[in-house]
Design a protein around this motif. Structure first.
Motif, mmCIF file in Angstrom:
data_model
loop_
_atom_site.group_PDB
_atom_site.id
_atom_site.type_symbol
_atom_site.label_atom_id
_atom_site.label_comp_id
_atom_site.label_asym_id
_atom_site.label_seq_id
_atom_site.Cartn_x
_atom_site.Cartn_y
_atom_site.Cartn_z
ATOM 1 N N LEU A 97 -24.568 113.391 141.424
ATOM 2 C CA LEU A 97 -23.444 113.664 140.526
ATOM 3 C C LEU A 97 -22.633 114.873 140.988
ATOM 4 C CD1 LEU A 97 -25.012 113.073 137.004
ATOM 5 C CD2 LEU A 97 -23.572 111.517 138.314
ATOM 6 N N SER A 98 -23.310 115.919 141.447
ATOM 7 C CA SER A 98 -22.571 117.094 141.930
ATOM 8 C C SER A 98 -21.766 116.759 143.177
ATOM 9 C CB SER A 98 -23.535 118.250 142.207
ATOM 10 O OG SER A 98 -24.079 118.748 141.002
ATOM 11 N N ALA A 99 -22.335 115.913 144.041
ATOM 12 C CA ALA A 99 -21.597 115.484 145.229
ATOM 13 C C ALA A 99 -20.389 114.634 144.862
ATOM 14 C CB ALA A 99 -22.518 114.712 146.172
ATOM 15 N N CYS A 100 -20.420 114.022 143.675
ATOM 16 C CA CYS A 100 -19.288 113.224 143.177
ATOM 17 C C CYS A 100 -18.258 114.077 142.441
ATOM 18 C CB CYS A 100 -19.788 112.142 142.220
ATOM 19 S SG CYS A 100 -20.695 110.802 142.989
ATOM 20 N N GLY A 101 -18.455 115.372 142.390
ATOM 21 C CA GLY A 101 -17.506 116.234 141.699
ATOM 22 C C GLY A 101 -18.024 116.813 140.405
#
Length: 382
Positions: free
Chosen positions: A366-370
């Motif tokens: 999720l963090s890699a998705c923004g």
């Protein structure tokens, strides 16, 4: 990267955690994983307030009666990470931070950390002071930073040479200095980098000594791959091959990031260049069959030794160093994890921890998705 797929996976594993009859357990005991993931998922709009509240209730129901360790996983640092994740969504949890700070001060007042023949609890990120400095509240964690600085008070880092109180699976560390993120100099350097930013310039000299030691342990393996051994070489010549463990915890990804970020704080372009070139070399030779030996699904996919941790490092290099090779690796790893969403959901049935479980895997996605990134300090990332 399929943000909607990652959000759906988060909703599914958090629903199971909130409603399943059996709780989850990890090798480190109580863990911030469920609420860290819930906070990231809520920040990205993947779950609503009701789901978040249900996860928080379950997490508090599973709290340990007593926490003695201080580190980022199963310790006070990890508990602090969980409380911060709750406060970010609902400031009604804020009074818990004051109580946690008081408890941390009480524990540290009685701490008797060794400065020779050390065990993991005397310094490491998982259970020890490095994890508290990275994850705990600044006011309460200052004594831990002072201790880490003392451990790095001379260039050879002899105070970090392990004694005999090391578990059997890690016995190769006895009498050696570990290089890794979880148990080694990389984690200590990351904590000292945070200490410079939090407490001031007094922590620059020990950070410099830790980084210089890591620079001295780097070597060029076959295929022009810059890497590090699991333990210091003690002046021995390096082997031609790279160690098989190449992930967040050991090997190039974690060490490269720690040196790059320390170079940012120290204003040292050579450290940043080494970090970038090491990560470039890792991206060039990346082979999942080599880097992620399959002992079980969680080890292959999770943060510590697996794809999720390497994704987190690649994402950090892509965002903060604008490294094109890391951007490509980030996309490849995210796709690989989403292709294994069913296996991640299976892991969530027994392990929702940050380090080895589904909580960390999905939070990284999720963090890699923004999604929100504040929680990544628990992994010495940002």
């Amino acid at each position: 990267m399929q943000r909607s797929d990652a959000a759906g996976l988060a909703d599914a594993v958090l629903e199971h955690y909130a409603t399943a009859a059996n709780g989850t357990r990890t090798i480190y005991g109580h863990d911030a994983g469920p609420v860290v993931l819930a906070g990231v998922a809520h920040g990205l709009g993947a779950i609503d307030d009701d789901r978040f509240a249900a996860v928080a209730r379950r997490w508090f129901d599973e709290l340990a009666d007593h926490v003695e360790a201080v580190g980022a996983f199963g310790g006070l640092g990890g508990f602090s990470a969980g409380i911060r994740a709750l406060i970010a969504v609902d400031d009604g949890f804020a009074p818990l931070q004051d109580a946690l700070e008081a408890q941390t001060r009480r524990v540290l007042a009685g701490a008797r950390w060794r400065t020779s023949a050390v065990a993991w609890v005397d310094y490491d990120l998982f259970r020890g002071p490095s994890g508290l400095v990275l994850s705990g509240t600044p006011d309460a964690s200052a004594p831990a930073a002072v201790h880490l600085a003392r451990l790095c008070d001379e260039p050879g880092l002899e105070r970090l040479r392990a004694g005999s109180e090391i578990s059997a699976p890690s016995a190769f560390n006895i009498g050696r200095i570990n290089t890794g993120m979880g148990h080694g100099v990389t984690g200590v350097a990351s904590a000292l980098r945070h200490a410079v930013e939090t407490f001031g310039d007094a922590y620059r000299p020990p950070l410099r000594r830790a980084c210089d030691w890591l620079v001295g342990e780097a070597y060029l393996a076959e295929r022009d791959f810059i890497t590090w051994p699991p333990v210091g070489r003690d002046a021995a010549e390096p082997t031609a091959g790279a160690d098989r463990r190449q992930a967040w915890c050991y090997g190039t990804p974690g060490v490269a990031w720690a040196l790059w970020d320390a170079g940012r704080v120290l204003g040292d372009g050579s450290l940043r260049l080494l970090g970038e070139e090491a990560m470039r070399s890792f991206c060039r030779v990346y082979d999942p069959d080599f880097s992620f030996p399959i002992h079980d699904a969680s080890e292959e996919l999770a943060v510590c030794h697996g794809m999720a941790g390497t994704l987190a490092v690649a994402d950090a290099f892509a965002r903060h160093a604008a490294l094109p090779e890391a951007q490509a690796l980030r996309a490849e790893l995210a796709a690989a994890l989403l292709d294994r969403a069913g296996r991640v959901a299976d892991i969530a049935r027994t392990d929702m921890s940050v380090l080895n479980g589904a909580g960390g895997i999905v939070a990284v996605l999720l963090s890699a998705c923004g999604g929100p990134r504040e929680w990544l300090c628990q992994l010495a990332l940002r």
